[in-house]
Design a protein around this motif. Structure first.
Motif, PDB file in Angstrom:
ATOM      1  N   ASP A 163       0.832  -1.200   0.000  1.00 16.82           N
ATOM      2  CA  ASP A 163       0.000   0.000   0.000  1.00 16.82           C
ATOM      3  C   ASP A 163       0.869   1.254   0.000  1.00 16.82           C
ATOM      4  O   ASP A 163       0.653   2.170  -0.800  1.00 16.82           O
ATOM      5  CB  ASP A 163      -0.905  -0.022   1.242  1.00 16.82           C
ATOM      6  CG  ASP A 163      -1.744   1.234   1.341  1.00 16.82           C
ATOM      7  OD1 ASP A 163      -2.211   1.702   0.283  1.00 16.82           O
ATOM      8  OD2 ASP A 163      -1.920   1.744   2.457  1.00 16.82           O
ATOM      9  N   ALA A 164       1.875   1.271   0.854  1.00 16.32           N
ATOM     10  CA  ALA A 164       2.731   2.454   0.964  1.00 16.32           C
ATOM     11  C   ALA A 164       3.372   2.759  -0.384  1.00 16.32           C
ATOM     12  O   ALA A 164       3.362   3.897  -0.857  1.00 16.32           O
ATOM     13  CB  ALA A 164       3.798   2.228   2.028  1.00 16.32           C
ATOM     14  N   VAL A 165       3.916   1.720  -1.019  1.00 20.26           N
ATOM     15  CA  VAL A 165       4.596   1.923  -2.306  1.00 20.26           C
ATOM     16  C   VAL A 165       3.598   2.403  -3.360  1.00 20.26           C
ATOM     17  O   VAL A 165       3.839   3.368  -4.082  1.00 20.26           O
ATOM     18  CB  VAL A 165       5.283   0.619  -2.771  1.00 20.26           C
ATOM     19  CG1 VAL A 165       5.766   0.763  -4.204  1.00 20.26           C
ATOM     20  CG2 VAL A 165       6.438   0.283  -1.844  1.00 20.26           C
ATOM     21  N   MET A 166       2.435   1.729  -3.402  1.00 21.61           N
ATOM     22  CA  MET A 166       1.468   2.084  -4.432  1.00 21.61           C
ATOM     23  C   MET A 166       0.964   3.511  -4.256  1.00 21.61           C
ATOM     24  O   MET A 166       0.809   4.261  -5.226  1.00 21.61           O
ATOM     25  CB  MET A 166       0.289   1.104  -4.406  1.00 21.61           C
ATOM     26  CG  MET A 166       0.636  -0.259  -4.999  1.00 21.61           C
ATOM     27  SD  MET A 166      -0.716  -1.443  -4.872  1.00 21.61           S
ATOM     28  CE  MET A 166      -1.674  -1.056  -6.320  1.00 21.61           C
ATOM     29  N   MET A 167       0.705   3.919  -3.024  1.00 23.51           N
ATOM     30  CA  MET A 167       0.191   5.269  -2.823  1.00 23.51           C
ATOM     31  C   MET A 167       1.272   6.316  -3.042  1.00 23.51           C
ATOM     32  O   MET A 167       1.009   7.419  -3.463  1.00 23.51           O
ATOM     33  CB  MET A 167      -0.419   5.415  -1.421  1.00 23.51           C
ATOM     34  CG  MET A 167      -1.742   4.699  -1.253  1.00 23.51           C
ATOM     35  SD  MET A 167      -2.673   4.412  -2.765  1.00 23.51           S
ATOM     36  CE  MET A 167      -3.652   5.833  -2.949  1.00 23.51           C
ATOM     37  N   ARG A 168       2.512   5.942  -2.765  1.00 21.52           N
ATOM     38  CA  ARG A 168       3.635   6.848  -3.039  1.00 21.52           C
ATOM     39  C   ARG A 168       3.674   7.146  -4.539  1.00 21.52           C
ATOM     40  O   ARG A 168       3.895   8.270  -4.975  1.00 21.52           O
ATOM     41  CB  ARG A 168       4.919   6.142  -2.579  1.00 21.52           C
ATOM     42  CG  ARG A 168       6.114   6.996  -2.491  1.00 21.52           C
ATOM     43  CD  ARG A 168       6.102   7.917  -1.273  1.00 21.52           C
ATOM     44  NE  ARG A 168       7.030   9.014  -1.541  1.00 21.52           N
ATOM     45  CZ  ARG A 168       6.667  10.174  -2.029  1.00 21.52           C
ATOM     46  NH1 ARG A 168       5.412  10.429  -2.232  1.00 21.52           N
ATOM     47  NH2 ARG A 168       7.553  11.096  -2.309  1.00 21.52           N
ATOM     48  N   LEU A 169       3.432   6.101  -5.329  1.00 19.41           N
ATOM     49  CA  LEU A 169       3.426   6.262  -6.786  1.00 19.41           C
ATOM     50  C   LEU A 169       2.336   7.257  -7.200  1.00 19.41           C
ATOM     51  O   LEU A 169       2.540   8.123  -8.051  1.00 19.41           O
ATOM     52  CB  LEU A 169       3.197   4.905  -7.457  1.00 19.41           C
ATOM     53  CG  LEU A 169       3.354   4.920  -8.974  1.00 19.41           C
ATOM     54  CD1 LEU A 169       4.795   5.173  -9.368  1.00 19.41           C
ATOM     55  CD2 LEU A 169       2.853   3.630  -9.583  1.00 19.41           C
ATOM     56  N   VAL A 170       1.179   7.119  -6.545  1.00 22.34           N
ATOM     57  CA  VAL A 170       0.099   8.059  -6.859  1.00 22.34           C
ATOM     58  C   VAL A 170       0.528   9.483  -6.512  1.00 22.34           C
ATOM     59  O   VAL A 170       0.294  10.415  -7.294  1.00 22.34           O
ATOM     60  CB  VAL A 170      -1.185   7.674  -6.097  1.00 22.34           C
ATOM     61  CG1 VAL A 170      -2.232   8.774  -6.224  1.00 22.34           C
ATOM     62  CG2 VAL A 170      -1.733   6.361  -6.624  1.00 22.34           C
ATOM     63  N   ASP A 171       1.192   9.640  -5.374  1.00 22.72           N
ATOM     64  CA  ASP A 171       1.670  10.977  -5.000  1.00 22.72           C
ATOM     65  C   ASP A 171       2.587  11.540  -6.068  1.00 22.72           C
ATOM     66  O   ASP A 171       2.501  12.710  -6.439  1.00 22.72           O
ATOM     67  CB  ASP A 171       2.435  10.906  -3.663  1.00 22.72           C
ATOM     68  CG  ASP A 171       1.482  10.753  -2.498  1.00 22.72           C
ATOM     69  OD1 ASP A 171       0.282  11.025  -2.701  1.00 22.72           O
ATOM     70  OD2 ASP A 171       1.930  10.346  -1.407  1.00 22.72           O
ATOM     71  N   ILE A 172       3.480  10.684  -6.546  1.00 17.84           N
ATOM     72  CA  ILE A 172       4.429  11.142  -7.566  1.00 17.84           C
ATOM     73  C   ILE A 172       3.674  11.576  -8.816  1.00 17.84           C
ATOM     74  O   ILE A 172       3.922  12.640  -9.377  1.00 17.84           O
ATOM     75  CB  ILE A 172       5.436  10.024  -7.900  1.00 17.84           C
ATOM     76  CG1 ILE A 172       6.368   9.818  -6.708  1.00 17.84           C
ATOM     77  CG2 ILE A 172       6.226  10.369  -9.148  1.00 17.84           C
ATOM     78  CD1 ILE A 172       7.367   8.720  -6.903  1.00 17.84           C
ATOM     79  N   LEU A 173       2.719  10.737  -9.209  1.00 15.65           N
ATOM     80  CA  LEU A 173       1.982  11.071 -10.428  1.00 15.65           C
ATOM     81  C   LEU A 173       1.197  12.364 -10.255  1.00 15.65           C
ATOM     82  O   LEU A 173       0.993  13.106 -11.217  1.00 15.65           O
ATOM     83  CB  LEU A 173       1.041   9.920 -10.805  1.00 15.65           C
ATOM     84  CG  LEU A 173       1.771   8.674 -11.281  1.00 15.65           C
ATOM     85  CD1 LEU A 173       0.793   7.552 -11.577  1.00 15.65           C
ATOM     86  CD2 LEU A 173       2.613   8.967 -12.513  1.00 15.65           C
ATOM     87  N   TYR A 174       0.782  12.651  -9.033  1.00 13.73           N
ATOM     88  CA  TYR A 174       0.071  13.903  -8.788  1.00 13.73           C
ATOM     89  C   TYR A 174       0.928  15.113  -9.132  1.00 13.73           C
ATOM     90  O   TYR A 174       0.433  16.155  -9.541  1.00 13.73           O
ATOM     91  CB  TYR A 174      -0.335  14.003  -7.317  1.00 13.73           C
ATOM     92  CG  TYR A 174      -1.808  13.762  -7.093  1.00 13.73           C
ATOM     93  CD1 TYR A 174      -2.746  14.660  -7.584  1.00 13.73           C
ATOM     94  CD2 TYR A 174      -2.263  12.641  -6.414  1.00 13.73           C
ATOM     95  CE1 TYR A 174      -4.095  14.441  -7.405  1.00 13.73           C
ATOM     96  CE2 TYR A 174      -3.600  12.416  -6.230  1.00 13.73           C
ATOM     97  CZ  TYR A 174      -4.521  13.324  -6.730  1.00 13.73           C
ATOM     98  OH  TYR A 174      -5.849  13.107  -6.546  1.00 13.73           O
TER      99      TYR A 174
END
Lengths: 296, 537, 305
Positions: A128-139
């Motif tokens: 979860d942490a990794v996946m949501m970090r990716l979303v943050d980056i894409l933001y």
């Protein structure tokens, strides 16, 4: 879309049958939402029936009626555009493209966002942490800019518009779905399924995702208008769909240029767009109210 | 509530700070300021790097060449008060006026022209318009790096007041070329002191009627009168602001609100409204340009298909097109070189141009059938244009005409400008929207584009040895009437081959407030600010 | 909290690097180059240009050179606006863009929250319906329609405000209003929804039962929790405002940076595009961070995760 929501709720949740039926009844009692449904159906039907309905061809030019105001005697209820084409026919053709772009791009964002968010939320922990970090980056990516560059680089295909807009919109969806999943995870029926040894991805697919549909559908009804507007923004920049196709965005941005000299060029397509967006918003509100009894 | 007070205070501070940072406060409205819509933001004010009208319209106020523009855009003596041309047409001897001054008071010398012209052709300057100077001896070789020493350029300064230019071949339109920004002088000390920053306000030293006071990119350039200019006494407006007006709709609104005195353009959607409601201010004027479609002659379906090409050219109803679609008073084009061009050239039209459209359509259908096409087997092709409202509307109208008259099936493809240019260079098109605005007032600037050895500019791939030969002999003919006849013959030859479909000749679309004095409509659409005035209003 | 900020900023660096790389190669993929124009250049001149601007080098060499320049803080000269460096253009345009963006956001936040709270308090009244209908209109009318409409009304017919340019505070009014309108509408809707939810929650009922005045209930118990969703909206909203600025800067002739996005991409102004991309990404990262930090200040639950 509304039927879809009700249906899924029907079959999905264990207590779903009565909940779904309740929701449907509440929805049907909501006059604004029902009006929205009616308007949307009317617009969708006339867009589909355009070839049957229209007296004029899509690219037929009326050389004596260039930029003419609405008149009923010659069957130009919306007038003609600055090329002498019937605006009513063009608006209905535009409805096809705009609705298609809105719905397909929303579906794209829905599929990506829901699966991504549900998996991240359910698996939790490091994944979860990794996946949501990716979303943050894409933001942080200037997506608008990339969409524009993509249009510039690869030319303007409708497909690209679908994909690009869907790709931008799934981020919010993923966040919402993850949040919902986190709270669902602790519910009894999920615990039960887990105790029975159902594989994790099957739980996500069979139990989590169906129960997410309420908020997701609400969010989707808000995404469709956003995408239609974004398409119009691309059209304003000259990056919209190609001639002889038209979208509401194209028509509105053309109309906005002659706002004080030929207002019908703006008002007619803009009116249709406004009606559609209002309808979608009312439907969205209706679904939310229907699903959330506390709010009544 | 305390928290809210604080938040409100913070908000006020933020807004105030932002407003203080962002909004310049020199709003003092002065009486004698002329606001001119300049179209796009100038790319540069370096006369050797600039390429377009947005730059030139400013540079023509900041600099002055040996020959300059008069009120009607005609060449008049500028820094040179007189000149002589040798009988063989190869040597031009200019005498500079003694009172020509730079904006810092220095005298303008012959050496300043020598310095500027050498810089213009030096490869390191990377000037895109260096080819304008190629008639000067050795210019091309230096720009191509074949001659290392720019000192070998055919320009000399025997004394401070004499410039001698030597050409490689007689060039009848050479004086016209000298009005180009590539031939303006430069103040050497300024360039040496400031390097790349020499065009900034405060640094830039020019010899024109105005000097640069302020430059806000994407917004406006403010020029003030240059008191050292030799004819400063006749300059009427103290302050000229060139406003970047990229959005033509917005430009018209600003004009209507009285924020701009002269527009650069008028939006195509509102031409009719403008013509009706702004009578006397709306000044459509024939302009040195032709709008046309080019065939790709290297590939089917237009390769070796003269009858199809003729048929399509005939079936375009240009009168309806200019009357109903473009509507700014454009002139239908039946041939390539715009009428009214300089040096005695008379436009040559094909014979069918005299027929009424119905007759042309009949002829078109006949040729279309002879070319082997019919309702069952229609001609199908793609028309490529670059993204623009104007091009789109014309393409839609013409495609409809072809469909109506001939039954031809045309697909429209629009590409963003740079992609379009790449497609043009790669010849990946069947039919292409094109336009050409003359670089100088002579038929050569148009006709040379169709020479077979001109390179990619001849997008059609047109090659007719007879046309080439006529152009070649025109190049070395000094006698102007004889030269004009040769080029007219070349144009007739081209018309028979129909490598392009001329559609209309441009008009400039300016709006000028009634209080602007000294405005003269002209074919090159150049209006130096020094001739303009502001009546009380 | 400081640790969080530092951690997030450090994490942002690789993100920025990835964005730079993607943008760089994407730009070079696009057909056409910065010097292509109507007039086809003679081969010799073309070669001069390519050499002067190193456009003939292999792409990897070019990207390495660009990265090296970046690390030294040099964004290079603009290809299109050759008299200026990218840094100068961006610094020159940033104040105008920030004035517009922040001005619009501040106005939108204040007006939106106020309207939303009023509507929530008078829930289902005529006032509520009217306000929300207007808000809906604000959301669905594109700003390229609002902008010319406002200039026509206030500039041309009423002669109250200037319709273009950037010379005085008056010039900022119409653009800021254009940008703020849809944001006011969205924020009002968000505030109304979450305020209604908060008003129904147990602790508000308790507060009311204790006999606190309605005003005190509002300021002490409703506003703060009701604002949380609004706050998390502000991050993406800033991106939305920046996007909308493209249109506003163009229509009002404002010398801002945001329109360099489109212009730069269309002109193949490689260096300028990269500069604006970096700026935009940095701004978004900073705004998201600021929102997260504020969130922690307002929501005590998040302080000890």
């Amino acid at each position: 879309m509304t039927e879809l929501a009700a249906q899924s709720l029907d079959t999905a949740a264990p207590r779903g049958r009565s909940l779904g039926r309740d929701a449907l009844r509440r929805f049907a009692a909501n006059r604004a939402a029902m009006a929205g449904v009616a308007v949307l159906i009317a617009i969708a039907l006339s867009a589909l029936a355009v070839p049957v309905l229209s007296v004029h061809g899509r690219d037929e030019i009326f050389w004596d009626l260039i930029g003419a105001p609405p008149e009923l005697s010659g069957w130009h209820p919306f007038g003609t555009d600055s090329n002498g084409r019937d605006l009513f026919v063009r608006t209905l053709h535009g409805a096809r493209i705009s609705l298609l772009v809105g719905i397909v791009a929303t579906l794209v964002s829905l599929v990506i966002g829901v699966s991504y968010g549900a998996v991240a939320g359910y698996l939790g922990g490091r994944v979860d942490a990794v996946m949501m970090r990716l979303v943050d980056i894409l933001y942080a990516l200037p997506f608008l800019f990339f969409v524009i560059i993509l249009m510039v680089v690869f030319g303007r295909s409708i497909l690209l518009i679908f994909v690009a807009l869907g790709a931008v919109e799934w981020l919010d969806m993923a966040r919402i779905v993850r949040g919902q999943t986190l709270s669902l995870k602790r519910r009894e029926f999920i615990e039960a399924a887990r105790a029975l040894g159902v594989p994790r991805l099957t739980i996500v697919r069979r139990h989590i995702v169906p129960n997410l549909l309420g908020p997701v559908v609400v969010y989707a009804t808000l995404t469709v208008p956003r995408i239609i507007l974004f398409e119009s923004f691309l059209s304003f920049l000259g990056l919209g769909v190609q001639e002889p196709m038209a979208s509401w965005g194209v028509l509105i941005s053309e109309g906005a240029k002659a706002i004080d000299t030929a207002p019908w060029l703006l008002l007619c397509p803009a009116g249709c767009l406004a009606a559609t967006l209002l309808a979608l918003n009312f439907i969205g509100d209706g679904i939310r109210d229907a699903l959330d009894p506390r709010d009544r | 509530m305390r928290g809210w007070g604080r938040a409100g205070l913070l908000a006020v501070v933020v807004v105030g700070l932002a407003a203080g940072l962002g909004v310049p406060r020199n709003a003092a409205a002065e009486p004698a300021v002329l606001y001119r819509g300049n179209g796009s933001e100038p790319e540069t004010l370096d006369i050797h790097r600039s390429t377009g009208m947005p730059e030139f319209d400013v540079e023509v106020d900041l600099f002055e060449g040996l020959v300059h523009y008069g009120p009607a855009g005609e060449p008049v003596p500028g820094v040179a008060e007189r000149w002589t041309i040798s009988p063989d047409g190869l040597t031009y001897r200019f005498t500079l006026r003694p009172d020509a001054r730079w904006s810092n008071g220095d005298p303008v010398t012959a050496g300043d022209f020598v310095f500027a012209l050498r810089r213009a052709v030096t490869p390191a300057t990377a000037s895109r318009y260096a080819f304008i100077l190629f008639p000067i001896a050795n210019a091309e070789a230096i720009a191509a790096g074949k001659l290392a020493d720019p000192g070998q350029l055919g320009v000399a300064a025997p004394d401070d007041r004499t410039v001698v230019l030597t050409l490689k071949a007689p060039t009848p339109y050479f004086l016209g070329l000298l009005t180009h920004h590539m031939a303006f002088p430069l103040h050497r000390a300024t360039l040496e002191r400031h390097g790349d920053r020499w065009t900034r306000p405060g640094n830039l030293v020019g010899n024109g009627a105005y000097k640069l006071a302020q430059w806000v990119p994407q917004s406006e350039l403010t020029l003030v009168k240059n008191e050292h200019y030799w004819d400063a006494a006749s300059v009427k407006v103290e302050r000229v602001v060139h406003v970047a007006t990229e959005d033509v709709g917005a430009e018209l609104r600003r004009y209507r609100a009285g924020e701009i005195d002269i527009t650069n353009q008028a939006p195509i959607d509102q031409i009719e409204w403008v013509a009706r409601n702004l009578k006397g201010e709306w000044r459509p004027t024939p302009y040195l340009g032709t709008y046309y479609y080019g065939f790709n002659l290297m590939a089917p379906p237009f390769k070796d298909a003269p009858k199809l090409r003729q048929a399509l050219a005939l079936a375009v109803d240009r009168e309806i097109l200019v009357a109903r679609i473009t509507r700014a008073g454009e002139k239908p084009a039946y041939s390539w070189v715009p009428p009214g061009i300089g040096n005695g050239f008379v436009q040559q039209r094909p014979t069918w141009a005299a027929l009424p459209q119905a007759e042309r359509n009949k002829l078109a259908r006949q040729l279309y059938a002879e070319a082997g096409f019919s309702a069952e087997r229609p001609a199908r092709f793609e028309l490529l244009y670059n993204t623009s409202e104007n091009h789109k509307r014309i393409a839609i109208a013409i495609a409809a005409m072809w469909k109506q008259t001939l039954g031809a099936e045309v697909t429209l493809r629009n590409e963003e400008w740079k992609v379009y240019l790449a497609s043009r260079a790669a010849k990946s098109f069947q039919m292409l929207r094109l336009a050409w605005i003359g670089d100088y007032n002579d038929a050569n600037t148009f006709l040379e584009l169709l020479k077979s050895d001109i390179g990619d500019q001849n997008a059609e791939g047109y090659a007719n040895p007879r046309f080439d030969a006529l152009m070649k002999s025109a190049e070395t003919t000094i006698d102007l009437p004889a030269r004009a006849r040769l080029m007219e013959e070349a144009e007739r030859t081209m018309n028979d081959d129909m490598p392009i479909i001329p559609i209309y000749h441009y008009v400039s679309k300016r709006l000028v407030k009634p209080w602007v004095t000294g405005w003269v409509d002209n074919i090159v659409d150049i209006h130096p600010s020094r001739y303009l005035g502001l009546a009380p209003h | 909290m400081l640790a969080l900020a530092v951690r997030r900023l450090a994490g942002a660096l690789p993100t920025l690097l990835a964005i730079v790389a993607v943008a760089f190669f994407l730009m070079r993929l696009a057909p056409g180059g910065p010097f292509d124009q109507e007039r086809v250049l003679p081969a010799a001149i073309e070669a001069n240009l390519r050499q002067t601007y190193h456009l003939g080098d292999p792409l990897m060499t070019q990207s390495a050179r660009y990265l090296g320049d970046l690390l030294r803080g040099a964004f290079g000269p603009s290809f299109k606006y050759q008299d200026f460096t990218v840094t100068e253009l961006i610094w020159g345009g940033l104040p105008a863009s920030l004035t517009l963006g922040l001005g619009a956001m501040v106005i939108a936040a204040l007006a939106g929250v106020w309207i939303g709270l009023v509507a929530a308090l008078k829930r289902n009244s005529r006032l509520d319906h009217a306000v929300m209908a207007i808000a809906m209109t604000g959301i669905i009318v594109p700003n390229f329609v609002v902008a010319p409409l406002l200039t026509l009304i206030f500039g041309i017919y009423l002669h109250l405000l200037p319709v273009g340019g950037w010379r005085s505070a008056a010039h900022a009014v119409l653009p800021i209003v254009t940008l703020a309108l849809p944001q006011i509408a969205i924020i009002a809707r968000l505030t109304r929804a979450s305020a209604i939810e908060t008003l129904g929650s147990p602790f508000v009922r308790t507060a009311r039962a204790k006999g606190l005045s309605e005003r005190r209930v509002m300021t002490h118990h409703v506003i703060k929790p009701a604002l949380l969703p609004v706050l998390s909206y502000l991050g993406p909203a800033t991106a939305g405002v920046l996007t909308g600025s493209v249109v506003v800067e163009q229509i009002f002739g404002i010398p801002g940076v945001v329109r360099y996005f489109i212009q730069g991409a269309l002109n193949r102004d490689y260096t300028l595009v990269m500069g604006v991309v970096i700026l935009y990404a940095t701004l978004i990262i900073l705004f998201n961070l600021a929102v997260d930090l504020l969130y922690r200040v307002l929501d005590p639950k998040l302080r000890t995760p």
